[in-house]
Design an enzyme around this catalytic site. Structure first.
Site, mmCIF file in Angstrom:
data_model
loop_
_atom_site.group_PDB
_atom_site.id
_atom_site.type_symbol
_atom_site.label_atom_id
_atom_site.label_comp_id
_atom_site.label_asym_id
_atom_site.label_seq_id
_atom_site.Cartn_x
_atom_site.Cartn_y
_atom_site.Cartn_z
ATOM 1 N N ASP A 17 60.741 16.348 -3.398
ATOM 2 C CA ASP A 17 62.149 16.414 -3.812
ATOM 3 C C ASP A 17 62.803 15.047 -3.944
ATOM 4 O O ASP A 17 63.995 14.888 -3.677
ATOM 5 C CB ASP A 17 62.971 17.294 -2.840
ATOM 6 N N GLU A 18 62.051 14.049 -4.364
ATOM 7 C CA GLU A 18 62.601 12.696 -4.498
ATOM 8 C C GLU A 18 63.350 12.500 -5.825
ATOM 9 O O GLU A 18 63.956 11.453 -6.036
ATOM 10 C CB GLU A 18 61.475 11.646 -4.406
ATOM 11 N N LYS A 20 61.708 13.316 -8.968
ATOM 12 C CA LYS A 20 60.649 12.851 -9.889
ATOM 13 C C LYS A 20 60.927 13.220 -11.337
ATOM 14 O O LYS A 20 60.652 12.441 -12.241
ATOM 15 C CB LYS A 20 59.297 13.444 -9.483
ATOM 16 N N THR A 46 63.934 19.227 -11.682
ATOM 17 C CA THR A 46 65.206 19.455 -12.378
ATOM 18 C C THR A 46 65.554 18.280 -13.287
ATOM 19 O O THR A 46 65.595 17.136 -12.845
ATOM 20 C CB THR A 46 66.341 19.626 -11.332
ATOM 21 N N GLN A 229 55.383 17.520 -5.253
ATOM 22 C CA GLN A 229 55.539 17.334 -3.792
ATOM 23 C C GLN A 229 55.586 15.832 -3.463
ATOM 24 O O GLN A 229 56.048 15.056 -4.289
ATOM 25 C CB GLN A 229 54.451 18.067 -2.990
ATOM 26 N N THR A 308 63.165 25.450 -5.901
ATOM 27 C CA THR A 308 62.228 26.574 -6.045
ATOM 28 C C THR A 308 62.668 27.756 -5.183
ATOM 29 O O THR A 308 62.678 28.891 -5.626
ATOM 30 C CB THR A 308 60.796 26.128 -5.655
ATOM 31 N N THR A 309 63.043 27.477 -3.932
ATOM 32 C CA THR A 309 63.337 28.589 -3.017
ATOM 33 C C THR A 309 64.817 28.668 -2.642
ATOM 34 O O THR A 309 65.228 29.644 -2.023
ATOM 35 C CB THR A 309 62.537 28.407 -1.699
ATOM 36 N N PRO A 312 67.932 25.334 2.322
ATOM 37 C CA PRO A 312 68.562 24.036 2.590
ATOM 38 C C PRO A 312 67.506 23.030 3.049
ATOM 39 O O PRO A 312 66.565 23.392 3.773
ATOM 40 C CB PRO A 312 69.554 24.332 3.724
ATOM 41 N N LYS A 339 69.026 8.463 -5.752
ATOM 42 C CA LYS A 339 70.116 9.017 -4.939
ATOM 43 C C LYS A 339 70.845 7.995 -4.068
ATOM 44 O O LYS A 339 71.367 8.335 -2.999
ATOM 45 C CB LYS A 339 69.581 10.183 -4.119
ATOM 46 N N LEU A 340 70.889 6.735 -4.520
ATOM 47 C CA LEU A 340 71.674 5.727 -3.786
ATOM 48 C C LEU A 340 73.160 6.062 -3.866
ATOM 49 O O LEU A 340 73.925 5.739 -2.962
ATOM 50 C CB LEU A 340 71.413 4.343 -4.391
ATOM 51 N N SER A 418 67.687 4.692 -9.783
ATOM 52 C CA SER A 418 68.404 5.793 -10.421
ATOM 53 C C SER A 418 69.801 5.831 -9.800
ATOM 54 O O SER A 418 69.956 5.845 -8.583
ATOM 55 C CB SER A 418 67.645 7.096 -10.162
HETATM 56 P P1 IMP Z 1 53.294 25.430 -0.105
HETATM 57 O O1 IMP Z 1 53.050 24.256 -0.977
HETATM 58 O O2 IMP Z 1 54.102 26.516 -0.765
HETATM 59 O O3 IMP Z 1 52.037 25.948 0.531
HETATM 60 O O4 IMP Z 1 54.210 24.945 1.129
HETATM 61 C C1 IMP Z 1 53.726 24.017 2.113
HETATM 62 C C2 IMP Z 1 54.810 23.033 2.517
HETATM 63 O O5 IMP Z 1 55.092 22.165 1.418
HETATM 64 C C3 IMP Z 1 56.142 23.674 2.905
HETATM 65 O O6 IMP Z 1 56.735 22.909 3.937
HETATM 66 C C4 IMP Z 1 56.965 23.556 1.647
HETATM 67 O O7 IMP Z 1 58.348 23.532 1.906
HETATM 68 C C5 IMP Z 1 56.476 22.199 1.125
HETATM 69 N N1 IMP Z 1 56.634 22.069 -0.328
HETATM 70 C C6 IMP Z 1 55.883 22.625 -1.300
HETATM 71 N N2 IMP Z 1 56.320 22.275 -2.508
HETATM 72 C C7 IMP Z 1 57.352 21.450 -2.323
HETATM 73 C C8 IMP Z 1 58.207 20.729 -3.199
HETATM 74 O O8 IMP Z 1 58.082 20.754 -4.426
HETATM 75 N N3 IMP Z 1 59.159 19.974 -2.590
HETATM 76 C C9 IMP Z 1 59.292 19.886 -1.244
HETATM 77 N N4 IMP Z 1 58.519 20.531 -0.401
HETATM 78 C C10 IMP Z 1 57.568 21.316 -0.916
#
Ligand code: IMP
Length: 434
Positions: A17-18, A20, A46, A229, A308-309, A312, A339-340, A418
């Protein structure tokens, strides 16, 4: 004259979530190809163009630039339904998503509905470690790949042997699901027929992406390798077991796309000005206790909710110890900062420079997390609000002091800053990336 770098690997070097997608989108303007090489639709990238927001989970982030070809490499675990949904959504907005510019490796392992059920079932059942996965079936699909139980998308071209093999696997999965208390499982024929239907629609996009990318790179085309990730979620080097199921570091850009490592010319590591993490696991600089209100303020200002989910995100200060580890592991040539602007207005901002473990100060990121890890910080004067800078001279001096401290610690130059969500809110400090 400065010569341009050809291929660039862009990676998040924290816990994901940096930001990218915005950097990729920027780099894609001058690129020929963008390729995803690991992860799956657990990612949420996004992109904001004007007032329009696009969230991509599986299709590479270069898709909004019409001159780019976008490739899903073999290292990605592939949900066919999600791909088609995303493709159709883009098409309805007038984005060209035909096979000439959207290619998928025939070797991608397919996520089937029992993988998702196993992922969610395991998380629910487990009384011990709960990873907090995205529930998208990522872990079970990579698990099956390693167990030789997986299905590569290209195998659907020969139905009979695949059906036989998969029927056996299905029986095994049903037993596991039953043990986990999951009883509502689609029938084998439901899963197979749906997959076949999806396959027929995806077939025109399938190619040997390894051959394609190797040829294009040899012909001098610029390829951007898009990580998903972040490094601290890497299955080998992250905070195991609180990690994702793929290698998220630069070395895997070669394996997961099928090009030789010599085609990876420049590694760009992206970090936010602070740190976030979704799901469970170690997070030494998390704002807790007396700093909890700061964490909440960062979360609100930075809109730190999973794309994605919707979960928070936990928030905390920048962690240089973790960053240094990621920089070394990935061999970063340059850093990008995002995000500075979110930290503007804070009277004081901090970054961790040391950990204390068992009373000993260290700058080594641990491989095991069975001891308490306490972060020690350096404080900086905060900076006033600024909006959408495109030149360095528009940035507050206090912010540039913060940036310099990151460079001094990591010994890597910050080449991109950025400064906001929009496409043009970006300061580039290395002309070779243009
Ligand atoms: P999985 O990749 O769904 O198996 O989740 C494993 C771990 O990676 C969990 O802590 C998720 O929250 C984290 N994770 C997976 N995808 C992302 C992402 O795109 N951003 C941040 N965390 C992620």
């Amino acid at each position: 004259m400065t010569s341009k770098v050809q291929n660039i690997v862009l990676l998040g070097i924290q816990w994901g979530d940096e930001g990218k997608a915005k950097i990729i989108d920027h780099l894609a303007e001058k690129a020929d190809i963008v390729v995803r090489f690991q992860g799956g639709n657990n990612a949420g990238h996004t992109i904001v163009v004007g007032s329009e927001k696009t969230v991509l989970h599986l299709i590479p982030s270069g898709v909004l630039h019409p001159q780019t070809v976008n490739v899903v490499g073999n290292g990605v675990v592939f949900d066919m339904g999600v791909f088609l949904e995303e493709k159709n959504k883009l098409a309805s907005r007038g984005v060209h998503v035909g096979p000439e510019r959207l290619k998928v490796s025939e070797l991608c392992h397919v996520i089937l509905s029992y993988h998702q059920l196993l992922d969610r079932g395991r998380e629910k059942f487990s009384t011990g470690v709960k990873i907090g996965t995205t529930g998208r079936g990522i872990g079970p699909t990579y698990g099956d790949k390693a167990m030789r139980l997986g299905v590569r998308i290209g195998e659907f071209r020969n139905v009979k042997p695949l059906k036989q093999r998969l029927e056996d696997t299905y029986k095994e999965k049903c037993l596991q699901l039953k043990e986990l208390g999951v009883t509502e499982v689609p029938s084998f024929s439901e899963i197979f027929e749906k997959s076949l239907e999806h396959y027929e629609q995806i077939k025109p996009h399938l190619i040997d992406t390894s051959r394609y990318l190797s040829e294009q790179s040899a012909n001098g085309k610029r390829i951007i390798f898009e990580g998903a990730q972040g490094t601290l979620l890497d299955i080998d080097y992250g905070t195991y077991p609180f990690v994702t199921s793929s290698n998220t570091s630069s070395g895997f850009a070669a394996c997961g796309s099928g090009v030789a490592p010599s085609h990876l010319h420049y590694v760009l590591g992206l970090t936010k000005a602070y740190t976030t993490r979704v799901g469970a696991g170690p997070f030494p600089t998390e704002c807790l206790g007396a700093d909890e209100a700061i964490g909440k303020e960062i979360a609100t200002k930075g809109n730190e909710f999973g794309s994605t989910t919707g979960r928070p995100r936990r928030c905390g200060w920048l962690d240089l110890v973790a960053l240094k580890r990621a920089v070394t592991l990935n061999g970063c040539h340059g850093l990008a900062l995002s995000k500075l602007d979110i930290l503007s207005g804070f009277p004081e901002v901090k970054m961790a420079t040391d950990y204390v473990i068992d009373g000993q100060k260290t700058q080594d990121f641990p491989n095991f997390w069975d001891r308490e890890v306490k972060a020690e910080y350096q404080s900086f004067k905060g900076w006033p609000a600024f909006s959408g800078a495109a030149r360095e001279s528009q940035l507050p001096s206090e912010l540039l002091t913060f940036v310099k401290a990151i460079e001094d610690y990591t010994k890597v130059k910050v080449v991109m800053i950025s400064t906001g969500q929009k496409r043009d809110e970006m300061v580039i400090r290395d002309a070779r990336l243009n």
